[in-house]
Design a protein around this motif. Structure first.
Motif, short mmCIF file in Angstrom:
data_model
loop_
_atom_site.label_atom_id
_atom_site.label_comp_id
_atom_site.label_asym_id
_atom_site.label_seq_id
_atom_site.Cartn_x
_atom_site.Cartn_y
_atom_site.Cartn_z
N HIS A 16 -26.53 -44.50 8.31
CA HIS A 16 -26.80 -42.63 8.20
C HIS A 16 -28.57 -42.24 7.76
O HIS A 16 -28.50 -41.39 8.22
CB HIS A 16 -25.96 -42.55 6.58
N TYR A 17 -28.76 -43.05 7.09
CA TYR A 17 -30.01 -42.89 6.60
C TYR A 17 -31.07 -42.85 8.91
O TYR A 17 -32.27 -42.09 8.45
CB TYR A 17 -30.86 -44.56 6.06
N LEU A 18 -31.29 -44.26 9.35
CA LEU A 18 -31.88 -44.13 10.48
C LEU A 18 -30.70 -42.95 11.87
O LEU A 18 -31.56 -42.59 12.54
CB LEU A 18 -31.23 -45.07 11.11
N VAL A 19 -29.30 -42.76 12.14
CA VAL A 19 -29.37 -41.30 12.43
C VAL A 19 -30.13 -40.18 11.97
O VAL A 19 -30.05 -39.49 12.55
CB VAL A 19 -27.56 -41.25 12.01
N ARG A 20 -30.48 -39.75 10.79
CA ARG A 20 -30.75 -38.91 10.01
C ARG A 20 -32.14 -38.45 10.20
O ARG A 20 -32.45 -37.51 11.09
CB ARG A 20 -30.65 -38.53 8.45
N GLU A 21 -32.64 -39.58 10.63
CA GLU A 21 -34.29 -39.79 11.49
C GLU A 21 -34.05 -39.48 13.01
O GLU A 21 -35.01 -38.55 13.09
CB GLU A 21 -35.03 -40.84 10.76
N LEU A 55 -21.66 -37.97 22.13
CA LEU A 55 -20.67 -38.99 22.49
C LEU A 55 -20.69 -40.35 21.91
O LEU A 55 -21.65 -40.71 21.79
CB LEU A 55 -20.58 -38.92 23.93
N ILE A 56 -18.94 -41.00 21.04
CA ILE A 56 -19.71 -42.30 20.94
C ILE A 56 -19.15 -43.32 21.70
O ILE A 56 -17.34 -42.67 22.35
CB ILE A 56 -18.63 -42.24 19.99
N SER A 57 -19.36 -44.62 22.03
CA SER A 57 -19.25 -45.64 22.60
C SER A 57 -18.33 -46.56 21.84
O SER A 57 -19.24 -47.29 21.00
CB SER A 57 -20.06 -46.00 23.62
N GLY A 68 -25.40 -32.93 11.26
CA GLY A 68 -25.03 -31.87 11.48
C GLY A 68 -24.79 -32.37 13.06
O GLY A 68 -25.16 -30.99 13.51
N VAL A 69 -24.40 -33.23 14.05
CA VAL A 69 -24.41 -33.24 15.55
C VAL A 69 -23.14 -33.76 14.96
O VAL A 69 -22.21 -34.07 14.50
CB VAL A 69 -24.84 -34.86 15.42
N GLU A 70 -22.27 -32.52 16.49
CA GLU A 70 -21.13 -32.52 17.04
C GLU A 70 -20.68 -33.48 17.41
O GLU A 70 -21.17 -34.13 18.37
CB GLU A 70 -21.42 -31.02 17.37
N VAL A 71 -19.69 -34.16 17.36
CA VAL A 71 -18.95 -34.77 17.70
C VAL A 71 -17.74 -34.29 19.08
O VAL A 71 -16.68 -34.24 18.69
CB VAL A 71 -18.04 -36.01 16.80
N GLY A 81 -17.89 -45.44 12.17
CA GLY A 81 -19.31 -45.03 11.26
C GLY A 81 -20.34 -44.41 11.83
O GLY A 81 -20.94 -43.60 10.87
N HIS A 82 -20.42 -44.65 12.89
CA HIS A 82 -21.09 -43.54 13.93
C HIS A 82 -21.36 -42.35 13.98
O HIS A 82 -21.71 -41.43 13.72
CB HIS A 82 -21.65 -44.34 14.92
N ALA A 83 -19.57 -42.01 14.18
CA ALA A 83 -19.21 -40.09 13.84
C ALA A 83 -19.31 -39.72 12.89
O ALA A 83 -20.50 -38.79 13.02
CB ALA A 83 -17.81 -40.98 14.62
N ASP A 84 -19.14 -41.26 11.95
CA ASP A 84 -19.46 -40.40 10.05
C ASP A 84 -21.14 -39.76 10.45
O ASP A 84 -21.50 -38.75 9.19
CB ASP A 84 -18.78 -40.60 9.45
#
Length: 379
Positions: free
Chosen positions: A332-337, A8-10, A27-30, A18-21
């Protein structure tokens, strides 16, 4: 059974989108997005094909039941949504700054530990390709023992950007929150994470900014600068936060026998003459990176006493998310990790609320600015 993680995005502005993308790419469902203005968040949700949208964060947590929340609003609006998300048992990805004060940031860090949720703190320009390259070079002894780091940047920001969160301390504004957080993250990623001591000076050299309605996206705020700044009907807001800073720090390095000295010099409103840069000095050489966040290119002072440009190693290039834009690629890099870690996969250490709360404590100390020595009696 579908075990796909849900986020869930705030925030419905540039960062929220950008976070949603980034989470979708991992591979996470927004499952939902929450914003301040209903018409804006509805428009963004439609554009991004996000099924749920609204303006009530707590209700969205109940309705969406996310595994992760992503906080993409200005820092002054972080505390309550993060506190509520932690209470729901959600893992939390937060953009910088963590909050607008040391006390509230530390409180969130302690809550996350108590609730045993994972956190990620997105001072993520440490993932710039040339910064990763510099980290490899320093670790491999390319400059000998690191001795000193110099970070110089001047942004020449327009003084008449519409008044908003970036002008207000209580909203998470200021150049320390929104520039220094990245710079200290960059330097510690290369030199070592242990910060030994710090001192600094700040200056608000803006004063005021025009109040303009309709600014919803941080990236497009320049488009709203009034054409007539002398209009007698124009209203002005007063800045109460720094637009320039000078910080000195000492860091511990695992490959240096003495503390490493660091200079952070940033002028948000000042023009640059030479290129903004980051330099890592050592006992046997130096690494120079052009650009305020280490955009590149990268040069090494070699044994022949010449600056030699070095290309990016193929391994670093292959590991980069295939995304346009430095800010977006670093998210994208940090979210992936972060997502890999949540799934139980082995990942390299990344920054969490531990660093986010530490940085807010450092910023409060720098802003307090009480270490000057009065020398008038010597003259």
């Amino acid at each position: 059974m579908d075990n796909k993680l849900k986020v869930l995005i705030s925030g419905s502005g540039f960062a929220g989108q950008g976070h949603a993308d980034a989470f979708r790419a991992a591979g996470v469902e927004v499952v939902g997005i929450v914003g301040r203005t209903e018409s804006v968040v509805k428009e963004v949700a439609t554009k991004k094909t996000i099924p749920y949208f609204g303006t009530d964060w707590e209700q969205a947590l109940k309705d969406c039941q996310p595994d992760i929340v992503s906080i993409a609003t200005p820092g002054g609006a972080h505390y309550e949504p993060i506190k509520q998300a932690i209470a729901f048992g959600c893992h939390v990805f937060s953009d910088k700054p963590l909050t607008d004060s040391a006390d509230s940031a530390v409180a969130l860090y302690e809550l996350a530990i108590k609730k045993n949720v994972k956190t990620a703190y997105a001072s993520s320009f440490r993932y710039m390709p040339c910064i990763q390259h510099a980290k490899q070079l320093v670790a491999n002894g390319a400059i000998g023992e690191p001795t000193e780091v110099e970070c110089i940047s001047h942004f020449n920001l327009e003084r008449d950007i519409p008044f908003g969160w970036s002008h207000r301390k209580e909203d998470g504004g200021g150049r320390l929150n929104n520039n220094f957080t990245h710079m200290i993250s960059i330097v510690t990623s290369v030199i070592g994470e242990k910060i030994l001591s710090i001192i600094g000076d700040v200056r608000d050299d803006l004063g005021k900014a025009p109040i303009v309605e309709g600014v919803h996206n941080f990236k497009t705020r320049r488009d709203f600068i009034p054409t007539n700044l002398n209009d007698p009907n124009l209203k002005w807001g007063e800045s109460n936060v720094e637009w320039s800073y000078t910080v000195l720090a000492k860091l511990e390095s695992p490959i240096a026998s003495k503390p490493v000295s660091v200079l952070f010099k940033h002028g948000g409103l000042n023009p640059k003459y030479h290129e903004n840069h980051i330099v890592f000095y050592g006992t046997k050489g130096a690494i120079f990176i052009e650009g305020h966040y280490g955009m590149g290119p990268l040069y090494v002072w070699d044994k022949n006493k010449n600056w030699q440009g070095l290309p990016l190693p193929q391994g670093i290039m292959d590991n980069l998310p295939k995304v346009e834009g430095d800010t977006e690629r670093n998210w994208h890099y940090l979210v992936r990790e972060f997502v890999k870690d949540i799934k139980g996969e082995k990942v390299a250490p990344y920054q969490t609320f531990k660093e986010g709360s530490l940085y807010q404590q450092l910023i409060d100390l720098i802003r307090k600015n009480d270490k000057w020595t009065d020398v008038r009696h010597l003259q």
